[in-house]
Design an enzyme around this catalytic site. Structure first.
Site, PDB file in Angstrom:
ATOM      1  N   CYS A   1      -1.958  -3.002  14.453  1.00 18.00           N
ATOM      2  CA  CYS A   1      -3.042  -2.861  13.477  1.00 18.00           C
ATOM      3  C   CYS A   1      -3.540  -4.245  13.024  1.00 18.00           C
ATOM      4  CB  CYS A   1      -2.601  -1.995  12.299  1.00 18.00           C
ATOM      5  SG  CYS A   1      -3.980  -1.376  11.301  1.00 18.00           S
TER       6      CYS A   1
ATOM      7  N   GLU B   1       4.919   3.048  15.028  1.00 19.63           N
ATOM      8  CA  GLU B   1       6.135   3.228  14.223  1.00 19.63           C
ATOM      9  C   GLU B   1       6.098   4.484  13.371  1.00 19.63           C
ATOM     10  OE1 GLU B   1       3.515   0.555  11.570  1.00 19.63           O
ATOM     11  OE2 GLU B   1       3.726   1.118  13.676  1.00 19.63           O
TER      12      GLU B   1
ATOM     13  N   HIS C   1      -0.582   2.885  14.814  1.00 16.39           N
ATOM     14  CA  HIS C   1       0.775   2.598  14.319  1.00 16.39           C
ATOM     15  C   HIS C   1       1.809   3.379  15.133  1.00 16.39           C
ATOM     16  CE1 HIS C   1      -0.122   0.284  10.633  1.00 16.39           C
ATOM     17  NE2 HIS C   1      -1.262   0.944  10.670  1.00 16.39           N
TER      18      HIS C   1
END
Length: 513
Positions: A81, A170, A168
């Site tokens: 990002c 994660e 993202h």
């Protein structure tokens, strides 16, 4: 020494989540501030570098920067990002404000076969959360994936091991996010797995012994998972040097104090000092309605009670807390320039003074709830103790919207107990992340026995999550929700309406305050 992943923190609320996912894959990861110098980075001898997201924009005057020399070291880099925008901006590309912020689910269109997306299908769901976009990528880079609104959802350098993604990986909602992170760690960085919770427990016990020495530690025990695991870990490290104190602040769930004393005595078999301070807390909270003020008052009173017990019990050099990363990152920036979402009772001014003086032991502060449970398992703790739902430090104070009164507390306790009882009965308690009732400061018209009523409203909040950083409302069967609502209304005089919270985190938080 085995190389690891270092994560440069630019202030994203998800930074520790990156580390957690990497560790979950059994690769060791550490978080460092983005201000780390090139020499300091090289001295760490990392196998790979991940640049986190951030609430900032790269074109802002005082935005956190990246030393572009890092990209010439030969160390593989993955920008996430803001990290992608940093790489782009640092190497001559162009980043501009997005006309409409892209937030939520998107489908990834893979444009070119590459090592980062090995095992990731075309059209895979990813999670976006950004207000800027890359307009022009730097020289030497190529687009390897796009979405319907992001032509540069992922890019890579044609010759160097430099990768960047706008989404993202994660976050749990990026369905193959762990695959992407594993590809970076294993295939691109060439790392071997060497992380385990057993190793973490061993290293933390050694660290506690080193920090504490022969001094004494006082721990505020709430009876929840975090404080119990903290107590077990510290007791394993220093034994009788630990004093455990349970403060009944009058804001606990139904029969919670009795249950805590029983659990603690049965498992730990060491003395527990119990302080009954409910009246003290409730008097201090009279007419207080603002959530931040509630948290700060409760945190301050906790410190006062601990001081009293500590003085009565002899000198204690250290205060211990079961602080988790989610508490830290929502309260203050620890490693990078993150934004405060809400204060936590263990991050009030009095405790921050102790933290800054090096007098607070927080062995769980870089872990998430599921990691804490894994740690407890590694320490030999029983399943039913570890898999209780999270309960906030300020207790029911932040589940009563508005003023806290004894009558509201009583109504809420009973409603909450019915919800949890039914979830356990229907075998849903361990299927969801967290469930609780919330008292709303409104009254609604109802009818009972042909009579008009004007009584209180209870909201039910039940969520599914992997780590507490993101969450969706639980899609409970209607018959369960209906039965819980019926029991609450029929069994608790003073409640005539029950509503079900169907918001996700983000944009809402799990707790209401």
């Amino acid at each position: 020494m085995q190389k690891s992943i270092i994560i440069l923190d630019y202030g994203s609320q998800y930074t520790q989540l990156i580390a957690r996912k990497v560790r979950e894959l059994k690769f060791y990861a550490e978080i460092y501030p983005y201000t780390l110098s090139l020499k300091e980075i090289l001295d760490l001898n990392p196998g790979g570098i991940i640049l986190s997201g951030s609430p900032h924009s790269v074109y802002e005057k005082n935005a956190p920067r990246l030393d572009s020399k890092i990209l010439d070291t030969g160390i593989p880099v993955l920008g996430i990002c803001y990290g992608m925008q940093l790489i782009t901006h640092s190497l001559g590309g162009e980043v501009i404000p997005e006309v409409k912020r892209e937030y939520g689910k998107a489908n990834l269109k893979i444009k070119k076969e590459n090592a980062l997306f090995s095992g990731v299908s075309d059209g895979e769901q990813v999670w976006m959360s950004h207000g800027d976009r890359v307009l022009k990528i730097p020289n030497g880079f190529e687009a390897i994936a796009s979405t319907s609104s992001s032509p540069y959802a992922a890019i890579k350098h044609k010759k160097k091991s430099l990768y960047a993604v706008q989404f993202h990986p994660e976050v749990h909602h990026s369905r193959k996010g762990k695959v992407i992170l594993k590809n970076f760690c294993k295939n691109i960085c060439g790392l071997k797995t060497n992380w385990s919770m057993q190793n973490f427990a061993k290293s933390k016990i050694e660290e506690i012994r080193r920090i504490v020495g022969k001094e004494r530690v006082i721990l505020g025990l709430s009876g929840g998972v975090d404080s119990m695991v903290t107590a077990k870990l510290i007791h394993d490290a220093i034994g009788s040097q630990l004093t455990c104190v349970y403060v009944d602040n009058g804001l606990m769930r139904l029969n919670e104090t009795e249950a805590v004393i029983k659990r603690f005595g049965t498992f730990f078999k060491i003395p527990l000092k119990v302080v009954h301070a409910g009246e003290h807390f409730l008097n201090a909270l009279v007419a207080v309605t603002e959530p931040e003020k509630k948290r700060k008052i409760i945190g301050k009173l906790f410190v006062e009670e601990f001081k009293k017990v500590s003085e009565q019990s002899g000198h204690h050099e250290f205060l211990a807390q079961g602080t988790l990363y989610t508490d830290v990152i929502e309260s203050v920036s620890v490693k990078g320039p993150s934004e405060t979402i809400k204060s936590h009772h263990n991050r009030v001014e009095e405790i921050m003074h102790l933290i800054n003086a090096g007098k607070v032991v927080e062995p769980l502060k870089e872990l998430f709830k599921d990691e804490v449970r894994a740690l407890g398992t590694a320490l030999g703790m029983p399943h039913d103790m570890l898999y209780r739902h999270p309960f906030p430090g300020p207790g029911l104070a932040i589940r009563i919207i508005g003023e806290i009164t004894k009558s509201r507390l009583e109504l809420l306790r009973r409603a909450d107990a019915i919800l949890l009882e039914e979830l356990k009965e229907k075998k849903y308690y361990e299927k969801v992340w967290q469930a609780f009732a919330v008292f709303l400061p409104v009254q609604s018209v109802g009818v009972m026995g042909d009579k008009r009523t004007y009584e209180n409203v209870i909201a039910l909040r039940v969520v599914e999550s992997q780590d507490g950083m993101t969450a969706d409302f639980a899609k409970l069967p209607y018959e369960i929700i209906g039965h819980v609502a019926s029991r609450i209304i029929n069994e608790i005089k003073g409640i005539n309406r029950v509503v079900y919270d169907i918001s996700s985190k983000p944009p809402a938080t799990i707790e209401w305050e």
